[in-house]
Design a protein around this motif. Structure first.
Motif, PDB file in Angstrom:
ATOM      1  N   THR A  52       2.368  -3.233 -12.362  1.00 20.33           N
ATOM      2  CA  THR A  52       2.528  -3.965 -11.110  1.00 20.33           C
ATOM      3  C   THR A  52       1.507  -3.546 -10.065  1.00 20.33           C
ATOM      4  O   THR A  52       0.876  -4.388  -9.416  1.00 20.33           O
ATOM      5  CB  THR A  52       3.950  -3.757 -10.550  1.00 20.33           C
ATOM      6  OG1 THR A  52       4.898  -4.193 -11.520  1.00 20.33           O
ATOM      7  CG2 THR A  52       4.154  -4.544  -9.257  1.00 20.33           C
ATOM      8  N   ASN A  53       1.335  -2.217  -9.896  1.00 27.38           N
ATOM      9  CA  ASN A  53       0.423  -1.736  -8.857  1.00 27.38           C
ATOM     10  C   ASN A  53      -0.077  -0.341  -9.224  1.00 27.38           C
ATOM     11  O   ASN A  53       0.425   0.668  -8.730  1.00 27.38           O
ATOM     12  CB  ASN A  53       1.134  -1.709  -7.499  1.00 27.38           C
ATOM     13  CG  ASN A  53       0.156  -1.527  -6.339  1.00 27.38           C
ATOM     14  OD1 ASN A  53      -0.963  -1.042  -6.520  1.00 27.38           O
ATOM     15  ND2 ASN A  53       0.585  -1.901  -5.138  1.00 27.38           N
ATOM     16  N   LYS A 108      -1.028   2.003  -6.276  1.00 25.79           N
ATOM     17  CA  LYS A 108       0.119   2.594  -5.587  1.00 25.79           C
ATOM     18  C   LYS A 108       0.718   3.719  -6.426  1.00 25.79           C
ATOM     19  O   LYS A 108       1.109   4.773  -5.893  1.00 25.79           O
ATOM     20  CB  LYS A 108       1.178   1.510  -5.346  1.00 25.79           C
ATOM     21  CG  LYS A 108       2.486   1.994  -4.713  1.00 25.79           C
ATOM     22  CD  LYS A 108       2.286   2.418  -3.280  1.00 25.79           C
ATOM     23  CE  LYS A 108       3.617   2.502  -2.526  1.00 25.79           C
ATOM     24  NZ  LYS A 108       4.598   3.385  -3.123  1.00 25.79           N
TER      25      LYS A 108
END
Length: 830
Positions: A124-125, A128
């Motif tokens: 997803t990221n 991050k």
């Protein structure tokens, strides 16, 4: 100056164990708002939580969300439910061809849940995720010494996950689910077309074949590596494919309609820099690969192997699995390697957790470190044989009672360090395997000597003693003694039950099975085969057997005895071979191990070998030993624990010190099991009488108010009752229960002098005593470091028996040994 040296040592020497530095594992735990794995798992171990409710929601999920008043800020109940559903669907996908449906244990479920959390965040990221991980690393490093600090993550390092799972904890099935999890997140992020290959690296061909069968059961397309094979081979069964529309699996192609990918299973030895007849160059697998590494510790310390593995997945992703990451890191002694795995081990369920949760067998381990003469060794090997016979007899006499506990017929395996490595012994050229065969031949041929040995063992008069001076085999054969067995009436029955021939005059025959490569069969007279030798170079071994006067012949044989060992009606009771059994061979039957010259150079292989035997199916496939079951209504057969114990007999197996250190580091019991004595209770106090007992006053705290003894110079009591340490070679004993050690005898008496103490590190000795004090929970004992030197100079409070050459000041290499001896003396003095 002393303080400065101490701080410098603390900065350069890691104070934390490898398992205490697993920052990725700790990061995932922090998302659950837990500091330790035990905090998260303590309420999830109930077997009633295993399985799914009528809505196909796991009971583990309910426990995770219902046990809290407030939702977790990072993992709310909806997100956990989505992960739970993914796990359910993946599980159903590999359940199709299995007779027994998979029911995850709590640690297996958490392993899959941790993987869901990580892969979701990674896909997803990833930026991050990188930031979060490095923030966690910074927080971890705040109060750590320099040597214990973990380096920050680089983005490419997010591509690798490792799983530290004990042997027998089901890592193969977890691997299958991990493949489907990775597939799911590729699909859900529309990146399925990126993947070129799925590669499974194994340590050897035997394990490759085992994986192929497991993939077949899971319905996952796989094949053994073949450079010339076509990807469209009709023999390949296509795996299930994730359907995002229905959130379910359908039969079809894996990883998207444009590609037909199957798992290539490759023995790591076939991976080279340049292609050969049976090998392939690493560069041939260029592109984005999903790489699975079984027994991830293998080759971790080898620069070439490590480099090849990393290059395979440098643009893709990898999952690694091993039972011995901790031991591999310690053996490699490589700072960068430790840093790498501290950042990529996602889940830690090492053997210490496995054993403490009640999974697997108990263990009882002996080692004859050095024998004085061949008769002593043969007596010891007879004890090994008798121990196995007792297990076989208990199983035969109580087989119907053992059915609910899923026990298999016991199997004796004997492992040599080298099958054909020749040495001269008693003017004969022998090898480890020939040694074993000569013992078996002597046992069946020399009836009188065998009966004598059996009687000595039954009567506890073997003369083989442990550290406390007790006969090692006293009280070890209680089942046979209760049946009033003697050596004479035992011998014929041993020949019948173990050797498939009750004739004590029969000869041991060693048959080369012409139709089966690498297998040599053992029979007694005209009896059925009772044993099989599984080796690579069978011709050399047969020649060596002939040179040692053993009866060797050839027989046509069409089927593999080794392959039939796990069949219920197998008559094979003994398997002999080399260290290949430490990996790549799977059997639930192993109950007794004989080890010859194992462990002189081996590290984590010792633990792998041990893991072959401690695995247990358990009651209703619980994987637990009966003594760890929590069902008060369950009737446990009286002699069941004997069959749930792995007996290990080592001969000149120098792994004992390493293995003892490993067990102690893992927090496991490492001493002798107690003898159970049943005594009838006779009530002597009338029922209505009030029995008066002693008690401490309510306002008194023992640890707080009692005297606090301090380590000081000896008093008259100690002088009259000196501490005794015997440092002569003796039978070493490790078992999974507690006992005290110590011995005395008529040996050379020596003492330390100033010239010895001058080379000792008293700081290390002091901290060694502190660890011992903590282990014994002697919280009120004060240790005085300054007194240690004077204590060791005092020659009147101890009796140290050791060969004179051990204290030779001209041999500086023995300084470490002196510290060991000093530590043993001072611990007993405490």
């Amino acid at each position: 100056m002393t303080g400065t040296r101490r701080r410098r040592r603390a900065d350069t020497t890691p104070a934390l164990r490898f398992d205490e530095r697993l920052v990725l594992n700790q990061y995932i735990l922090s998302l659950f708002e837990a500091d330790k794995f035990d905090d998260l798992s303590k309420d999830m171990k109930d077997t009633d939580l295993e399985g799914w409710d009528e809505n196909n929601t796991s009971y583990f999920y309910k426990q995770l969300v219902d046990s809290r008043l407030f939702e977790r800020s990072q993992l709310d109940r909806d997100l956990l439910l989505q992960y739970d559903r993914n796990i359910y669907h993946h599980t159903q996908a590999i359940n199709g061809k299995r007779n027994e449906q998979i029911k995850w244990k709590y640690f297996q479920y958490l392993s899959l849940l941790f993987t869901e959390i990580y892969l979701d965040r990674y896909f997803t990221n990833p930026d991050k995720l990188l930031t979060d991980l490095n923030s966690h690393v910074d927080a971890f490093n705040e109060d750590k010494a320099e040597a214990d600090k973990i380096d920050s993550y680089e983005k490419d390092e997010l591509r690798k996950l490792a799983f530290w799972n004990a042997t027998g904890s089901g890592k193969t099935l977890l691997m299958h689910i991990n493949i489907l999890q990775y597939q799911h997140y590729l699909e859900s992020h529309r990146r399925a077309g990126e993947l070129n290959r799925v590669i499974l690296l194994t340590p050897n061909e035997g394990l490759s074949g085992q994986h192929l069968e497991e993939f077949r059961l899971s319905g996952i397309a796989a094949r053994l590596f073949d450079k010339d094979a076509s990807l469209s081979s009709s023999a390949v069964v296509q795996p299930a494919m994730w359907d995002k529309g229905t959130s379910n699996y359908s039969q079809g192609q894996m990883f998207g309609p444009a590609k037909k990918l199957i798992i290539e299973i490759i023995d790591i030895h076939k991976l080279k820099e340049d292609s050969g007849q049976k090998t392939v160059a690493v560069d041939a697998f260029e592109g984005k690969n999903l790489v699975l590494v079984d027994e991830g510790h293998r080759g971790s310390s080898g620069v070439d192997w490590k480099s090849r593995r990393d290059r395979l997945c440098e643009n893709g992703f990898s999952f690694e699995y091993s039972a011995t990451f901790g031991q591999a890191m310690k053996a490699a002694n490589n700072k960068s390697l430790t840093q790498e795995y501290a950042r990529c081990v996602l889940f830690d369920y090492s053997y210490k957790r496995f054993f403490k949760d009640g999974y697997g067998k108990m263990y009882n381990i002996l080692n004859l470190s050095e024998e004085m003469h061949i008769e002593q060794r043969n007596l010891y090997l007879t004890a090994c044989l008798l121990s196995f016979y007792q297990q076989q007899l208990i199983y035969r006499d109580n087989e119907h009672k053992m059915v609910p506990f899923n026990l298999e017929k016991p199997l004796w395996i004997f492992v040599g360090s080298k099958v054909n490595a020749v040495r001269t012994e008693n003017r004969r050229k022998v090898s480890d395997v020939v040694d074993i065969l000569l013992f078996l031949s002597d046992f069946v041929r020399d009836k009188d000597r065998s009966i004598e040995y059996l009687d000595l063992l039954l009567q506890g008069r073997s003369g083989l003693r442990d550290g406390s001076g007790q006969d090692v085999f006293e009280n070890e054969f209680t089942y046979l003694i209760k049946q009033m067995r003697t050596g004479e009436n035992l011998l014929n029955h041993i020949l019948e039950l173990l050797f498939n021939n009750a004739n004590p005059g029969a000869m041991l025959h060693i048959d080369n099975l012409k139709g089966v490569e690498g297998e040599i069969a053992l029979r007694l007279g005209d009896g059925d085969y009772f044993g099989v030798i599984n080796v690579g170079d069978d011709r050399s071994l047969l020649k060596l057997c002939e040179e040692n006067g053993l009866s060797v012949s050839e027989r046509e044989f069409s089927s593999s005895l080794f392959g039939s060992i796990n069949e219920r009606d197998s008559k094979i009771n003994l398997l002999i071979g080399s260290k290949k059994f430490s990996e790549g061979w799977n059997s639930w039957r192993v109950s007794t191990m004989g080890l010859m010259n194992i462990g002189r150079k081996e590290g984590s292989e010792i633990i792998q070998l041990f893991g072959r035997g401690v695995r247990l199916k358990g009651y209703q496939m619980s994987l637990k030993r009966s003594t760890a079951l929590d069902d008060p209504d369950l009737e446990i057969p009286q002699n069941l624990p004997e069959l749930e114990t792995l007996n290990v007999f080592g001969v000149r197996a120098d792994y004992m010190k390493q293995f003892k250190e490993y067990l102690e580091e893992e927090g496991l019991p490492a001493d002798k099991k107690p003898v159970r004595i049943d005594i009838a209770v006779i009530p002597t106090v009338p029922e209505r009488s009030r029995l008066k007992v002693l008690k401490v006053k309510d306002n008194v705290n023992f640890k707080k108010d009692a005297p606090r003894p301090t380590l000081s110079l000896p008093n008259q009591y100690i002088y009259r009752n000196p501490v005794v340490v015997n440092w002569y070679p003796r039978i070493q004993l490790i078992a999974s229960e507690k006992a005290e050690t110590g011995s005395a005898g008529r040996f050379e008496l020596h003492s330390f002098e100033e010239k010895h103490l001058a080379f000792m590190n008293f700081e290390e000795i002091y901290f060694h005593l502190h660890r011992y004090k903590d282990e014994q929970r002697w919280y009120n004992l004060n240790l005085n470091k300054e007194i240690l030197y004077n204590l060791l100079l005092d020659k009147d409070w101890d009796r140290l028996y050791t060969p004179g050459h051990e204290l030779d000041v001209n041999d500086f290499a023995k300084v470490f040994r002196w510290q060991e001896i000093a530590g043993a003396l001072l611990k007993k003095y405490c």
